[in-house]
Write a protein that holds these residues in place. Sequence first.
Motif, PDB file in Angstrom:
ATOM      1  N   UNK A   1     -33.730  -6.045 -52.640  1.00 41.84           N
ATOM      2  CA  UNK A   1     -33.141  -7.017 -51.575  1.00 41.84           C
ATOM      3  C   UNK A   1     -34.647  -8.134 -51.153  1.00 41.84           C
ATOM      4  N   UNK A   2     -34.133  -9.041 -50.709  1.00 41.86           N
ATOM      5  CA  UNK A   2     -35.207 -10.136 -50.591  1.00 41.86           C
ATOM      6  C   UNK A   2     -36.192  -9.810 -49.261  1.00 41.86           C
ATOM      7  N   UNK A   3     -35.497  -8.973 -48.340  1.00 37.04           N
ATOM      8  CA  UNK A   3     -36.389  -8.471 -47.360  1.00 37.04           C
ATOM      9  C   UNK A   3     -37.388  -7.565 -47.684  1.00 37.04           C
ATOM     10  N   UNK A   4     -37.137  -6.923 -48.991  1.00 39.70           N
ATOM     11  CA  UNK A   4     -38.030  -5.991 -49.282  1.00 39.70           C
ATOM     12  C   UNK A   4     -39.091  -6.652 -50.392  1.00 39.70           C
ATOM     13  N   UNK A   5     -38.593  -7.503 -51.264  1.00 43.60           N
ATOM     14  CA  UNK A   5     -39.635  -8.057 -52.196  1.00 43.60           C
ATOM     15  C   UNK A   5     -40.230  -9.032 -51.350  1.00 43.60           C
ATOM     16  N   UNK A   6     -39.788  -9.743 -50.372  1.00 47.10           N
ATOM     17  CA  UNK A   6     -40.599 -10.737 -49.559  1.00 47.10           C
ATOM     18  C   UNK A   6     -40.764 -10.318 -48.321  1.00 47.10           C
ATOM     19  N   UNK A   7     -41.374  -8.897 -48.098  1.00 49.26           N
ATOM     20  CA  UNK A   7     -41.662  -8.343 -46.768  1.00 49.26           C
ATOM     21  C   UNK A   7     -42.431  -8.985 -45.874  1.00 49.26           C
ATOM     22  N   UNK A   8     -43.491  -9.588 -46.627  1.00 48.47           N
ATOM     23  CA  UNK A   8     -44.524 -10.524 -45.479  1.00 48.47           C
ATOM     24  C   UNK A   8     -44.582 -11.865 -46.129  1.00 48.47           C
TER      25      UNK A   8
ATOM     26  N   UNK B   1     -27.987  -6.218 -48.745  1.00 51.33           N
ATOM     27  CA  UNK B   1     -28.634  -6.309 -47.572  1.00 51.33           C
ATOM     28  C   UNK B   1     -27.764  -6.237 -46.230  1.00 51.33           C
ATOM     29  N   UNK B   2     -26.766  -6.475 -46.184  1.00 47.90           N
ATOM     30  CA  UNK B   2     -25.686  -6.352 -45.168  1.00 47.90           C
ATOM     31  C   UNK B   2     -25.602  -4.827 -45.011  1.00 47.90           C
ATOM     32  N   UNK B   3     -25.521  -4.010 -46.192  1.00 48.75           N
ATOM     33  CA  UNK B   3     -25.553  -2.630 -45.826  1.00 48.75           C
ATOM     34  C   UNK B   3     -26.597  -2.135 -45.154  1.00 48.75           C
ATOM     35  N   UNK B   4     -27.731  -2.545 -45.509  1.00 49.45           N
ATOM     36  CA  UNK B   4     -29.014  -1.815 -45.149  1.00 49.45           C
ATOM     37  C   UNK B   4     -29.339  -2.407 -43.740  1.00 49.45           C
ATOM     38  N   UNK B   5     -28.734  -3.605 -43.372  1.00 49.00           N
ATOM     39  CA  UNK B   5     -28.991  -3.950 -41.930  1.00 49.00           C
ATOM     40  C   UNK B   5     -27.987  -3.246 -41.036  1.00 49.00           C
ATOM     41  N   UNK B   6     -26.688  -2.693 -41.426  1.00 48.24           N
ATOM     42  CA  UNK B   6     -25.658  -2.209 -40.880  1.00 48.24           C
ATOM     43  C   UNK B   6     -26.143  -0.997 -40.615  1.00 48.24           C
TER      44      UNK B   6
ATOM     45  N   UNK C   1     -35.565   2.448 -40.795  1.00 45.85           N
ATOM     46  CA  UNK C   1     -36.425   1.292 -40.189  1.00 45.85           C
ATOM     47  C   UNK C   1     -36.269   0.067 -41.284  1.00 45.85           C
ATOM     48  N   UNK C   2     -35.933  -1.010 -40.925  1.00 44.84           N
ATOM     49  CA  UNK C   2     -36.072  -2.420 -41.594  1.00 44.84           C
ATOM     50  C   UNK C   2     -37.210  -3.372 -41.190  1.00 44.84           C
ATOM     51  N   UNK C   3     -38.145  -3.574 -41.953  1.00 42.02           N
ATOM     52  CA  UNK C   3     -39.508  -4.397 -41.404  1.00 42.02           C
ATOM     53  C   UNK C   3     -39.479  -5.537 -42.232  1.00 42.02           C
TER      54      UNK C   3
ATOM     55  N   UNK D   1     -37.765  -0.969 -47.310  1.00 47.23           N
ATOM     56  CA  UNK D   1     -38.532  -1.223 -48.675  1.00 47.23           C
ATOM     57  C   UNK D   1     -38.451  -0.148 -49.705  1.00 47.23           C
ATOM     58  N   UNK D   2     -38.143   1.078 -49.071  1.00 47.50           N
ATOM     59  CA  UNK D   2     -38.070   2.210 -50.204  1.00 47.50           C
ATOM     60  C   UNK D   2     -36.605   2.374 -50.305  1.00 47.50           C
ATOM     61  N   UNK D   3     -35.682   2.396 -49.553  1.00 46.71           N
ATOM     62  CA  UNK D   3     -34.315   2.427 -49.951  1.00 46.71           C
ATOM     63  C   UNK D   3     -33.516   1.362 -50.663  1.00 46.71           C
TER      64      UNK D   3
END
Length: 349
Positions: free
Chosen positions: A102-109, A153-158, A72-74, A96-98
């Motif tokens: 990356x920016x979508x983790x540190x700036x999740x909200x 980030x690309x690898x996480x998304x893919x 899951x990526x949120x 966020x754990x994996x």
Amino acid sequence: MVYVLTALGTQETIGASPHGQQRKQIGSSFFRGEDCNFNPYGQDHCVPDFAHRFLLHGWLPDGPIINAKTKVTAFGSCFAENISNHLGSIGFDTSKQRAKDIYVSVMGEGMVNVHAIAQQFKWALDGWMPPSDLWHGYNAEQYDLSEEVRTVTRDVFLNTEVFILTFGLSEIWYDETTGGVFWRAVPLRYYDPSRHKFRVCSFEETKSNIGETIRLIKEHVPHAKIIMTVSPIPLIATFRPVSCISANSASKAIIRAALDETMRELDDDLRQDVFYFPAFEIINECFPNRFLDDGRHLHPMIVPSVMRLFEATFCDTELTLAEAETTFRQARLEAAGTLSQHPLFSQPA
């Protein structure tokens, strides 16, 4: 459903009796369509399946789409952060754990507008380079366009199987010189009035960015499912010359309308993969005293009850919807009890 003709003043009415609901009174003059789902009457709030019947109906997948092994990526605004924390707490696999850096983790909200969310997908998946000096953290620290972060980030998304994206607000700051949009407001130490401008994101560009985000995900990660939500947290302040309460209403309405039209226009294949979870409606319509004294942070019993509704409907766990409904009802009652602590309602009549 049983309809019974009666009269209300000079208007002929129909008494409708949907199964398990309080009897409804509606005018008989107009066709009500093939689907007629009523707004709840007072007694309806007491039924044990209130959330499923009056909030979640029509928005749910046929069965759970997230289990303990689902990647899951949120990210986006507050709901994404809450769901990341909740899924992590029950042992589920979140980005966020994996990939914590990356920016979508540190700036999740902290990516609170549709441009900010779309930027991450264009950058990571298409290699698009945004104008510089737009991305800043919670303390106004600047994030660079690191190729290393982009690649991770690309690898996480893919490898993501379910994306959960939360859209927060329509008020945006942008660089007039480049046209680039900031994640949040302009950091004070970088503010340049000659080029940094403010506007309200239009319905058209909001819908366009949501559509572009869906397109990029399905082009690069065709197996992925997408859950979209709207943050219930209001603006802390508006940059418009109007009251913040009314500006916030418009800000949320633009996002909600754009999401709704996007959902209505999905083709049959996408309907199996793209979902809306009504966290915005759950919180704003069901909790008369939602926020603490700052007007923005939710009372502590509210978020867990919403997370349990999400878990019971989207996740493969032992939690049943009936159990989640019970928690939700208890939270509503507990939140209502806080009205006596509100500065206005604690005053003598």
